[in-house]
Design an enzyme around this catalytic site. Sequence first.
Site, PDB file in Angstrom:
ATOM      1  N   THR C  93      -9.003  19.015  24.742  1.00 25.96           N
ATOM      2  CA  THR C  93      -9.920  17.987  25.241  1.00 25.96           C
ATOM      3  C   THR C  93     -10.103  18.143  26.745  1.00 25.96           C
ATOM      4  OG1 THR C  93      -9.509  16.382  23.496  1.00 25.96           O
ATOM      5  CG2 THR C  93     -10.204  15.498  25.610  1.00 25.96           C
ATOM      6  N   ASN C 172     -14.193  21.971  13.476  1.00 25.12           N
ATOM      7  CA  ASN C 172     -12.973  21.292  13.060  1.00 25.12           C
ATOM      8  C   ASN C 172     -13.090  20.625  11.702  1.00 25.12           C
ATOM      9  OD1 ASN C 172     -14.781  19.892  14.930  1.00 25.12           O
ATOM     10  ND2 ASN C 172     -13.537  18.086  14.482  1.00 25.12           N
ATOM     11  N   CYS C 346     -10.114  12.183  14.564  1.00 24.81           N
ATOM     12  CA  CYS C 346     -10.427  11.286  15.671  1.00 24.81           C
ATOM     13  C   CYS C 346     -11.343  10.151  15.249  1.00 24.81           C
ATOM     14  CB  CYS C 346     -11.082  12.048  16.808  1.00 24.81           C
ATOM     15  SG  CYS C 346      -9.959  13.220  17.555  1.00 24.81           S
TER      16      CYS C 346
END
Lengths: 375, 133, 422
Positions: C93, C172, C346
Site C-alpha cells: 500500500t 488480487n 479489504c
Amino acid sequence: MTGPTAQPIYLDHNASAPMPPAVVAAMAEAVAEPGNPSSVHGFGRAARQRIDGARRAVARLVGAAEQEIVFTSGGTEANNLALGGVGAERILVSAIEHDSVLRAAPQAERIPVTADGVVDLDALDAMLARGGGALVSIMLANNETGVIQPVAEAAAVAHRHGAMIHCDAIQAAGRMAVDVGALGADLLSLSGHKLGGPTGVGALVVRSGIALAPMLRGGGQERWRRAGTENIAGIVGFGAAAQAAGEASGDTEMLGAWRDDIERRIRDIAPDVPIYGSEVPRLANTSCLGMPGVKGETQVMAFDLAGIAVSAGSACSSGKVTPSAVLSAMGAAPDAAGEAIRVSLGRGNRAEDVDRFVAVWRDVYQRARRLRQAA
Amino acid sequence: MSYSEKLIDHYENPRNVGSLDKNAADVGTGLVGAPACGDVMKLQIRVNEQGIIEDAKFKTFGCGSAIASSSLATEWIKGKTLDEAETIKNNQIAQHLALPPVKIHCSVLAEDAIKAAVADYRAKHAGKSEAAE
Amino acid sequence: MATEAKNMAQGEKMNGANRPPLPIYLDYQATTPTDPRVVQAMLPWFTEKFGNPHSRNHAYGWEAEEAVEKARAQIGAIIGADEKEIVFTSGATESNNLALQGVARFYKDRKNHLITAVTEHKCVLDTMRHLEQEGFNVTYLPVAKDGLIDLAELKAAITDKTVLVSIMAANNEIGVIQPLAEIGAICRERGVFFHTDAAQAVGKIPLDVKSMKIDLMSISGHKIYGPKGIGALYVGRKPRVRLQALIHGGGQERGMRSGTLPTPLCVGLGEACAIAQREMGAEAERLKRLRDRFYAQIKKRLPEVYLNGDLERRLPGNLNLSFAYVEGEGLMMGIKDLCVSSGSACTSASLEPSYVLRALGVEEEMAHTSLRIGFGRFTTEQEVDYAVEHIVSSVNRLRAMSPLWEMAQEGIDLKSIQWAGH
C-alpha cells in the site's frame, strides 16, 4: 584500558533498544499469524483480536482511548502524518525537533530554545499572536540531550491562540510517564522500538474530534486514517512493550542514578566539559557529553574499539554525522556542537558498565589532551 | 463479525423451507428484495377460514442473516392472524437474532416479506370479503 | 435430490479418516502465512541482534546494516533488479502510494496525466482519485471480459502530458495477469514511466524488470510468505525515475523513504524472496495442478458455476467462481471450515459487490454469488478434495432454499421480473 575482548556494552538505547523476552515471545507467536485482519473468516478475526489487544495496551500507556490510536510504520511516519494530516495554514516547530518533524514541514517556522535546550514559551506566544490556524509541534523529550519540554504549558499557549498541538513523544514514552490528556496534546507520536518494542511500528494518537487526512490511501484500516495491511507481529510487539514499559517504571530511578554517577565522575576528571541540559529536567537515562577538541565521531570510534556503543549526532542521518543541530540551536559553537556524544542507558545495563565507560572516557580524554599539548 | 447462536441455528437448521402453491386461493406470496442487491426473499402463508396463518414457507437468496431472518419470520407468523402477523417489526427480528448493524437490512426485508405475503393474500380475497360484508 | 444425497454421503466419507485438519485456509490472495523458514531467519534479529542499521559507528549497527543489504539484494534478484533500486517500505500500500504520488508530484511542472485500469487494487484507485483532486488528470482503462486491458486503448490514451502508466501485474481478486512486457514496451517507446503493482505476482510468476521495461514495481512481504508490515518499491535507475518522498526525516533509503528500517522485517522479506525464487517453478506447477483438480471436480458436480477472468493468463493458485443463485456471503457461512473470501479482503466488510467483477461485465446478481479461492504453499491435495465436497454440498443445500434457483428451474426468466429492491 579494557580490551575489546570484554563483553560489549550497549549505551545507545535512544537509537534502538533490545526487546524484553516477553515482547520477543509475543512477536514470535504473532509473526506466524496466518490471517489478514480485514478478512471476515476465523483466521482474520483472530488477527483482528491480537491487534485490538495491542491497541488497548498502547492506549493505556499514554492515557488515550483505543479509537484514538492509529498504528503506523514507525515514529517517522507518525510525525509526517501528524504534520501533513491536519491541514494547518501555519506550522510552528521547535528548533530541536527530530528530522522527521523538521523535514516533514520544511516550510515550518522555528520556535527558539534556551541555552538549556528548553522551548522558549514567550517566543511561542509571540509567534502565535500573529494568528492563522496553526499547528505547533514540540517534542516531549529530546533524543540527543534528553531535555524534557514544557509541553503542557505550550499546549495551553497554543490552545489559547486557537492552535493545535502535536507532541513527538517518541523518546519520552517508556522513559517517563506520558499522559496525552495531561499534556493537552491534540496529536502525539510514538515509536515501537524506542520503548522496547520492535522497529517498523509506531502510532499516532489522534484525540477525538481532530480530523486527520490520511497519507497512505487504500483500504479502510485504522478507521480510514492509515491504509495498508497491519503489521501484526510489530503491533503485537509494540503492545507487549507498552505493557512492559508501564510496569517497569522503577527502572528509571536506577538508570538515573547511574547516569548521574557517570556525569559526576567525568566532572571530577574534567570539570570544564559541557554536559548539555544538565541544569533542567531530563530523561533519567540520557547524557549528552562534550569533549573539547575531540570530534564526536572520533570518540564513538574509540569507544567502539573498546567494546562500548554510544552515538554522536543522531543515528537517523544515515551514517552522516554532522554537528548536532540540537546543540547548535542551544547556542553551542559549531566546534563544540561537533564534539558531543550521547550516552543512553537502558534495561540490560549493569552498574559495572558505568565504571568501564568512565575508564574509557578518561583514556580518550587524556590521550587527546596529551596530543594537544605535544602539538 | 461474529454471529449469535440463534442466528447460526436458524442458518444451519432453517425452519419452514419450501414452497406453497402460489396459485392456491388460500396462499399469499411475498417476493421482496432483488438479486442485484444480493438478497431475495420469498415468503408464503396459507391462511385458514378463521383468518389464521396455518402454514408458512420461505426460500431466501442471501447471506446467513437474511436466511435466518426469514426462517424466524415464518416461525413467528404461524398461528397468528393476518393483523397480528403484520405487527411484527424488523427490530424485533434484529434483536432476537442479535444482527450486527450492517445486517439490519435483512430484518427489514423479512418484515417486508411478511407484509407482502399478507397483502397478496388480501388482494386475492378482496372481492370475497367485500361480498361477505 | 438424489445427487445431493450422494454428495452428502461422500462428504460423510471424507469426514472420516481422510479429513484434513480444519479449518482449511484457502485465502492466499488476502495474505499468506509466514513461512517457518522465514520466521527462523527473522528470530535472531528480534533478540540478540537489535542494532539500528543506521548507527554506522558501532558494530551493532554494522551487523544490522549488512543483513538489510543482503535482503535488498535478495529482493532485487527475484525481479532482476539491482539492489540499489530497491526501497524498503511498510508494505505494498505504501509502495503504491509512494510510486504514484511521488512520481506525479516530482514531474508535475511538465506532465500532469496518469493512466491506470479500473481493476487496480483499491489503494491505487484511491490514490489516483486523490491525485485528481490535486489537479492531475487520470485515465481509467476498462478491461475486457477476461480481465485484460486493451493495448490499443492504452496506446491511444498516452499523450505528451502522460507521466506514468500504472497497471497491476496480477489482480488480487481474479488473478488475471496483464501483458507486462507489451505494456512496458509501449511505455518505454513513448517515454512514459511504467509502474506495476506486483504484490500478488512477485514470487508466483517470473518477473524481470529489465526485459519487461518496468520502471517502478510494488512488492508486498505478506503476500509471499514473508511478514506483514514490510514491502518494497523498485525504482529503476535506467532510465532514472525520480520521485518526491512521502515520508520525510532521517533521509534513509536515499531520501525516498525516511524512517528506521525494521531489520527483522527486511530480513524476512529478503528470505521470503529467496525461497520463492528457488521454488517458484515447481510450486507453480503444483498449484496449477491443485487448482485444475479443484475446478474440474466443481464443474463436473455443479451446474451453473462460472469462472471470472481468463483461466490461462492467471496466477496458478487463484480461482474466482460464481455459484449462480447462491449468495456468496451466505455460502461462506455454510463452508465455515474453509477460509475463502467473497470480494477482496479489504472490502468484504462492506456489502457492495466487487468492483473488479463488475468491471469484467459480470452482472451484479452474479457478482453477489462469487467466491475467491486461493491455493498456496501449504495447500494439500487432501484439502482440495475436502473443499470440493464441502462446497458442493453447501451449494446444493443453499440452492434448494434459493427462490432464484427455483424460478430458474421453473423456466422463469429472472430478468422479466420487476424487482423492488430496497
